[in-house]
Design a protein around this motif. Sequence first.
Motif, mmCIF file in Angstrom:
data_model
loop_
_atom_site.group_PDB
_atom_site.id
_atom_site.type_symbol
_atom_site.label_atom_id
_atom_site.label_comp_id
_atom_site.label_asym_id
_atom_site.label_seq_id
_atom_site.Cartn_x
_atom_site.Cartn_y
_atom_site.Cartn_z
ATOM 1 N N ALA A 189 11.562 100.981 50.174
ATOM 2 C CA ALA A 189 12.707 101.228 49.286
ATOM 3 C C ALA A 189 12.962 100.053 48.361
ATOM 4 O O ALA A 189 13.451 100.216 47.239
ATOM 5 C CB ALA A 189 13.944 101.524 50.119
ATOM 6 N N THR A 190 12.647 98.844 48.816
ATOM 7 C CA THR A 190 12.842 97.641 48.005
ATOM 8 C C THR A 190 11.598 96.785 48.083
ATOM 9 O O THR A 190 10.749 96.943 48.971
ATOM 10 C CB THR A 190 14.051 96.829 48.488
ATOM 11 O OG1 THR A 190 13.817 96.396 49.838
ATOM 12 C CG2 THR A 190 15.327 97.641 48.424
ATOM 13 N N TYR A 191 11.478 95.858 47.138
ATOM 14 C CA TYR A 191 10.406 94.863 47.190
ATOM 15 C C TYR A 191 11.021 93.479 47.080
ATOM 16 O O TYR A 191 12.148 93.318 46.582
ATOM 17 C CB TYR A 191 9.384 95.088 46.070
ATOM 18 C CG TYR A 191 9.885 94.805 44.669
ATOM 19 C CD1 TYR A 191 9.815 93.521 44.125
ATOM 20 C CD2 TYR A 191 10.433 95.811 43.878
ATOM 21 C CE1 TYR A 191 10.264 93.252 42.842
ATOM 22 C CE2 TYR A 191 10.883 95.560 42.605
ATOM 23 C CZ TYR A 191 10.803 94.270 42.082
ATOM 24 O OH TYR A 191 11.269 94.015 40.813
ATOM 25 N N ALA A 192 10.301 92.491 47.568
ATOM 26 C CA ALA A 192 10.777 91.111 47.558
ATOM 27 C C ALA A 192 9.972 90.294 46.558
ATOM 28 O O ALA A 192 8.777 90.523 46.356
ATOM 29 C CB ALA A 192 10.664 90.493 48.949
ATOM 30 N N ASN A 193 10.619 89.336 45.927
ATOM 31 C CA ASN A 193 9.949 88.357 45.079
ATOM 32 C C ASN A 193 9.676 87.079 45.856
ATOM 33 O O ASN A 193 10.482 86.680 46.689
ATOM 34 C CB ASN A 193 10.822 88.039 43.855
ATOM 35 C CG ASN A 193 10.644 89.050 42.755
ATOM 36 O OD1 ASN A 193 9.522 89.401 42.406
ATOM 37 N ND2 ASN A 193 11.764 89.528 42.194
ATOM 38 N N PRO A 194 8.534 86.431 45.594
ATOM 39 C CA PRO A 194 7.527 86.805 44.616
ATOM 40 C C PRO A 194 6.697 88.003 45.088
ATOM 41 O O PRO A 194 6.489 88.164 46.292
ATOM 42 C CB PRO A 194 6.664 85.550 44.491
ATOM 43 C CG PRO A 194 6.762 84.914 45.846
ATOM 44 C CD PRO A 194 8.176 85.170 46.299
ATOM 45 N N VAL A 195 6.216 88.809 44.149
ATOM 46 C CA VAL A 195 5.365 89.922 44.549
ATOM 47 C C VAL A 195 3.974 89.423 44.932
ATOM 48 O O VAL A 195 3.239 90.105 45.652
ATOM 49 C CB VAL A 195 5.280 90.992 43.443
ATOM 50 C CG1 VAL A 195 6.598 91.731 43.322
ATOM 51 C CG2 VAL A 195 4.880 90.387 42.098
ATOM 52 N N LEU A 196 3.598 88.269 44.443
ATOM 53 C CA LEU A 196 2.345 87.607 44.830
ATOM 54 C C LEU A 196 2.645 86.131 45.044
ATOM 55 O O LEU A 196 3.065 85.449 44.099
ATOM 56 C CB LEU A 196 1.294 87.736 43.724
ATOM 57 C CG LEU A 196 0.521 89.047 43.611
ATOM 58 C CD1 LEU A 196 -0.172 89.121 42.265
ATOM 59 C CD2 LEU A 196 -0.493 89.159 44.741
ATOM 60 N N TRP A 197 2.454 85.635 46.256
ATOM 61 C CA TRP A 197 2.615 84.204 46.465
ATOM 62 C C TRP A 197 1.220 83.570 46.421
ATOM 63 O O TRP A 197 0.698 83.061 47.405
ATOM 64 C CB TRP A 197 3.342 83.887 47.768
ATOM 65 C CG TRP A 197 3.939 82.502 47.738
ATOM 66 C CD1 TRP A 197 3.325 81.351 47.356
ATOM 67 C CD2 TRP A 197 5.270 82.122 48.087
ATOM 68 N NE1 TRP A 197 4.172 80.275 47.439
ATOM 69 C CE2 TRP A 197 5.380 80.715 47.890
ATOM 70 C CE3 TRP A 197 6.372 82.823 48.552
ATOM 71 C CZ2 TRP A 197 6.559 80.016 48.144
ATOM 72 C CZ3 TRP A 197 7.535 82.119 48.804
ATOM 73 C CH2 TRP A 197 7.626 80.729 48.607
ATOM 74 N N GLN A 198 0.626 83.663 45.265
ATOM 75 C CA GLN A 198 -0.642 82.999 44.971
ATOM 76 C C GLN A 198 -0.620 82.581 43.517
ATOM 77 O O GLN A 198 0.215 83.055 42.732
ATOM 78 C CB GLN A 198 -1.841 83.907 45.259
ATOM 79 C CG GLN A 198 -2.065 84.202 46.725
ATOM 80 C CD GLN A 198 -3.406 84.862 46.990
ATOM 81 O OE1 GLN A 198 -4.422 84.538 46.393
ATOM 82 N NE2 GLN A 198 -3.414 85.822 47.900
#
Length: 546
Positions: A48-57
Amino acid sequence: MSWTRHPVNRRAVLATGTGLLAGSVLPTATAEQASAAQPAAHSPALAATYANPVLWQDFADIDVIRVGDTYYCSASTMHYSPGAPILRSYDLVNWEFAGHSVPVLDFGAKYDLQGARGYVRGIWASSLAYRPSDRKFYWVGQIDFAKSYLYTASSVEGPWSRLTTIGTAYYDAGMLVDTDDTLYVAYGNTAIHVAQLSADGRTQVRSQQVFSTPSSIGTLEGSRFYKINGSYYIFLTRPANGQYILKSTSGPFGPYTLRQVLLDLPGPVAGGGIPHQGGLVQTPNGAWYYMAFVDAYPGGRIPVLAPVTWTSDGWPVVQLVDGAWGSSYPSPAVPAPPRPVEPMTGVENFTGTSLAPRWEWNHNPDNSKWSVGNGLTLSTATVTSDLYWARNTLTHRIPGPTSTATVLLEYTGMRNGDRAGLAVLRDSSACIGLLRDSSGTRVVMVDGLTMDANWNTTGTGTVRASTGVSGSRIWLRVNADITPGANRTARFSYSTNGADFIPFGPAFTLNNAWQFFMGYRYALFNFTTGALGGSVRITRFEVTAP
């Protein structure tokens, strides 16, 4: 590395009313694009939700586009080869490696580590686009502030081939495929230009300055070029804390009106910087998102995602949470993905016929000195005492905020003078590895591998821990904490049985200065201070992250 012995224990703002930012976008997908997309079926439901960062690279200078129901993202890689990685996603949140736009950095001997070095040169901010008329992907970027290169491919996986070389250096290029199929490139630093390319993309037919940055703003660069609802937009970055937009209702050559969209906006990564210099993209149902990066050294520049809305007079606005770029948002409403994306961590046994696109060499490799299939074999390719001059050093981005890399290395092929192992690589580096000399084989932990501001070597290493080993294989491990702030450490250990790991040497403090631009990477190396001919074989490489 000379690896000098050192006595040690052997066990040892977005201004809310002024607008937003946007990135690269194909407007609503055409029927042709949609038919090329993979069918959406048998996919797990999105969160339902996403967290930032979407990519920790480390993926900087982002350009992001959509073709049908699939999103693609390109990023800077400087001196790493192949260059300009392409990531793929079906939901803007979960990403996988897909390929590279620049197969080899064939821009001079310095990119081969032959008499010169290309550190902090090579693939800077560049652009990825898709042209529906020929169903091809296009990449454009400048090299060494001298010339620009344009590559094309029918698939992001490749093969990619060079279409042309253009004498104008398109600094921080942003490509637009207009609705009439004309190719344009926005570029420049402070003085912003627009170039028009020929119908086949091989030549420049016109270039014109369209904007001069006021001295009160300072520097603007990082162009991204869009046509949305009949208006032309050039997104520009003020490094490293601001984002501005130029808008023209009179065509690609202007005149343009400037608006500030983001300045000193609090970011979603604790200890990290201001979100900036990314791309705008639209989902099939018409929603808009901006994917930017934040400076998060020592790990590099990492992507964050936020939804975007538009004012009645046609300016984009980033949606904030309590006056900041949100740490989480509702997930984009997109068609069900056709499959889960490939994870960016896990085990690599090097059993295929080529390297997976998660891997990039430090400069171009000597292809006669490595192979895959039955593990990764690295033969010594350089006689040197300096890791920064060593060819065939293979790198892997370090996932954050913490991760662990473990390598199983078989070393019976080593010869006297050989140095092989696992490093955390940047302008200040450290490693754990094997040293072979006339007295036998030792496992060593080394730090003091350093470069100066001109990327010349200033330290070839000091041994901080050393002990003899016997047998045919060894497990080497690095635990890396790339959280911005005080921790930023790497800790080394080794094992002779794959189960019991012995901490080895002191903790190494990772450099969090921005000037090298790229973040730390795990690096597999094998070079010699003696004579060529030795080799090691890596049969397992594993990266784990929380």
